[in-house]
Design a protein around this motif. Sequence first.
Motif, short mmCIF file in Angstrom:
data_model
loop_
_atom_site.label_atom_id
_atom_site.label_comp_id
_atom_site.label_asym_id
_atom_site.label_seq_id
_atom_site.Cartn_x
_atom_site.Cartn_y
_atom_site.Cartn_z
N SER A 225 15.86 10.60 43.70
CA SER A 225 14.45 10.56 44.44
C SER A 225 13.44 11.71 43.59
CB SER A 225 14.85 11.21 45.58
OG SER A 225 15.44 12.54 45.64
N GLY A 226 14.27 12.53 42.56
CA GLY A 226 13.46 13.23 41.88
C GLY A 226 12.71 12.72 40.76
N MET A 227 12.92 11.55 40.40
CA MET A 227 12.55 10.86 39.05
C MET A 227 11.24 10.35 39.30
SD MET A 227 14.54 11.17 36.29
CE MET A 227 14.34 9.81 35.38
N ARG A 228 10.36 10.65 38.24
CA ARG A 228 8.97 9.60 38.32
C ARG A 228 8.85 8.62 37.40
NH1 ARG A 228 3.79 13.37 38.16
NH2 ARG A 228 2.96 11.76 39.31
N ALA A 229 8.44 7.52 37.99
CA ALA A 229 8.50 6.34 37.20
C ALA A 229 7.33 6.24 36.25
CB ALA A 229 8.53 4.90 38.04
N LEU A 230 7.44 5.99 35.14
CA LEU A 230 6.38 5.87 33.95
C LEU A 230 5.77 4.34 34.03
CD1 LEU A 230 7.72 7.98 31.06
CD2 LEU A 230 5.78 8.55 32.62
N ASP A 231 4.64 4.18 33.65
CA ASP A 231 4.16 3.00 33.18
C ASP A 231 3.19 3.28 32.13
OD1 ASP A 231 5.00 1.06 35.09
OD2 ASP A 231 3.87 2.01 36.77
N THR A 232 2.81 2.33 31.58
CA THR A 232 1.71 2.08 30.36
C THR A 232 0.79 1.26 30.80
OG1 THR A 232 3.43 2.61 28.80
CG2 THR A 232 1.27 1.74 27.87
N ASP B 181 -3.73 4.88 10.42
CA ASP B 181 -2.72 4.79 9.18
C ASP B 181 -1.59 3.58 9.99
OD1 ASP B 181 -0.71 4.50 7.42
OD2 ASP B 181 -0.70 6.71 6.80
N PHE B 182 -1.56 2.52 9.67
CA PHE B 182 -0.56 1.64 10.35
C PHE B 182 0.72 2.06 10.22
CE2 PHE B 182 2.55 -1.82 10.16
CZ PHE B 182 2.02 -2.69 11.33
N ASP B 183 1.33 2.71 9.20
CA ASP B 183 2.80 3.21 8.95
C ASP B 183 2.79 4.55 9.71
OD1 ASP B 183 3.65 1.24 7.59
OD2 ASP B 183 2.62 2.05 5.44
N GLN B 184 1.78 5.07 10.51
CA GLN B 184 2.10 6.39 11.13
C GLN B 184 1.48 6.12 12.48
OE1 GLN B 184 3.77 8.98 10.51
NE2 GLN B 184 4.16 8.20 8.27
N GLN B 185 1.92 5.53 13.48
CA GLN B 185 1.42 5.12 14.65
C GLN B 185 2.19 5.88 15.86
OE1 GLN B 185 0.59 0.66 15.50
NE2 GLN B 185 1.81 0.42 13.31
N GLY B 186 2.76 7.10 15.63
CA GLY B 186 3.17 7.61 16.67
C GLY B 186 2.13 8.15 17.86
N ALA B 187 2.72 8.33 19.08
CA ALA B 187 2.06 8.57 20.00
C ALA B 187 1.36 10.09 20.20
CB ALA B 187 2.83 8.38 21.59
N LYS B 188 0.31 10.39 20.79
CA LYS B 188 -0.02 11.71 20.75
C LYS B 188 0.10 12.13 22.31
CE LYS B 188 -2.20 10.81 16.91
NZ LYS B 188 -1.62 11.47 15.61
N PHE B 189 0.77 13.18 22.49
CA PHE B 189 1.34 13.78 23.59
C PHE B 189 0.14 14.74 23.96
CE2 PHE B 189 3.46 16.97 26.37
CZ PHE B 189 3.96 15.98 27.20
N LEU B 190 -0.30 14.82 25.00
CA LEU B 190 -1.51 15.55 25.55
C LEU B 190 -1.12 17.25 25.64
CD1 LEU B 190 -3.16 13.45 28.50
CD2 LEU B 190 -3.70 13.39 25.94
N ALA B 191 -1.85 18.07 25.34
CA ALA B 191 -1.45 19.57 25.58
C ALA B 191 -1.06 19.78 26.97
CB ALA B 191 -2.58 20.39 24.85
N GLU B 192 -1.73 19.09 27.74
CA GLU B 192 -1.29 19.39 29.49
C GLU B 192 -1.42 17.93 29.99
OE1 GLU B 192 -0.10 21.94 30.99
OE2 GLU B 192 -0.53 23.44 29.52
N PRO B 193 -0.59 17.71 31.14
CA PRO B 193 -0.48 16.40 31.60
C PRO B 193 -2.07 16.32 32.10
CG PRO B 193 1.56 17.28 31.99
CD PRO B 193 0.63 18.12 31.24
N LEU B 194 -2.79 15.17 32.30
CA LEU B 194 -4.03 15.05 32.79
C LEU B 194 -4.05 14.13 34.05
CD1 LEU B 194 -7.21 15.14 32.14
CD2 LEU B 194 -6.85 13.17 31.07
N HIS B 195 -4.84 14.39 34.98
CA HIS B 195 -4.74 13.94 36.39
C HIS B 195 -5.90 12.88 36.48
CE1 HIS B 195 -1.69 15.98 38.18
NE2 HIS B 195 -1.96 17.02 37.85
N VAL B 196 -5.79 11.86 36.47
CA VAL B 196 -6.91 10.71 36.65
C VAL B 196 -6.93 10.07 38.12
CG1 VAL B 196 -7.03 10.17 34.20
CG2 VAL B 196 -5.61 8.79 35.64
N ALA C 101 2.12 8.20 34.94
CA ALA C 101 2.88 8.10 36.30
C ALA C 101 2.13 8.00 37.56
CB ALA C 101 3.89 9.14 36.27
N ARG C 102 2.38 7.37 38.61
CA ARG C 102 1.41 7.38 39.73
C ARG C 102 1.54 8.80 40.34
NH1 ARG C 102 -0.32 4.04 44.16
NH2 ARG C 102 0.22 2.36 43.06
N ASP C 103 0.62 9.38 40.78
CA ASP C 103 0.72 10.56 41.85
C ASP C 103 0.95 10.18 42.88
OD1 ASP C 103 -0.21 11.95 39.55
OD2 ASP C 103 -2.37 12.28 40.09
#
Length: 395
Positions: free
Chosen positions: A214-221, A329-344, A393-395
């Motif tokens: 019950s404590g897990m939050r489901a991620l989506d993209t 750079d096609f060969d460096q497509q790593g994700a950018k992690f936000l400094a703080e999670p952002l609520h939308v 993730a859904r709030d």
Amino acid sequence: MRREGAAVLVGAALLGGVLSACTTTSATAPSLPVVSSSGHGHDDSIAPPSPMGTGEVMLTLGLAQPYQPIATNGAKDDYRCFLLDPGVTTESFITGVRFVPGNPDVVHHAIAYRVEPSQVPAAKAKDAEDSQDGWGCFGGPQLPAQGNADIGSINSAPWLAAWAPGGREIRYPEGTGVALSPGEQVVLQVHYNLRAGDGLDQTSLEFRTVAATSGMRALDTMLLPAPVELPCRSSESGPLCDRDASVKDTIARFGGESMRTIWGLQLICGGDLTNPQGGATQNCDHKVPYDATVYATAGHMHLLGKSIVIDLNPGTSAERRILDVPAYDFDQQGAKFLAEPLHVKQGDVLRVTCTHDTSLRDKLPALAGIEPRYITWGEGTTDEMCLGIVTLARD
């Protein structure tokens, strides 16, 4: 567990990215070595997985036997889908994903798609119809579409995870994961680029899973596609510099689904179906489907990509840039992690903007000798994309 049906909201993934920065094992999360972005190649050594977390179980899925990529109709790209059964018997969460490209010389990228139980018969039928392992699948698994039919090739099945050059092992934030239910299967789509080599491939992927709690939050993209309408430069000429001729060639190489995607992107992005606006820079606005927390962003283009940004609520007092890649750079497509999670909030606008540069045709060895052409959205190495990726993730 609830599934969302928004037009471009799909199962959580970060294209070639990693969310290990927010896990307890972030310091040991290995990167995939990259040789050279200019040559569009990468090392064939694969870093080992990071240590297992408490309660994690590793599921390994992959091709049952080596596959020989084959390009047809004058193309240099082979898109192959393979149906894999993770065999989960209880509600679970994927907490990490590691791709292991079997032949890095030819694996351009790979995507794992979630296959809902209702889609499994269609996937099995496609597999059975093809004489080789798996089936050809430009644009996606080509299963019954989920959500917006205008961009069915982008949205026919939810992404679980993806890998491209520069990608690393994916570790999701602690307390979050991607829901995986009994009866669901996985399609592994591998894009083979035969300009870079040939030979057999036996790519595999590893899912870290834990039992659902019950404590897990489901991620989506949320995928944020935008059109690509890139004319030839004034100094270039040739039959494929004509848009109609170029689109016809794309359809000949990849089938009618490519035309549906090109038109669909004009439709959902407010463009003109009969006279699309050409230019190096294109954008598209997408509305957030529900209140959510954003954890990370990423962008995907091909070899002519120059820059990509994602803006939240552009043109308002609340405008905020959540992805800024000024030198793509096609060969460096790593994700950018936000400094703080952002609520939308539901209805907030996310705008993706891409700029491409046709002069790179003269500079990159991978594009040497390529005939000038008007470029639209396509999955071939010499085609282009504009795709923003937001993990939330859904709030």
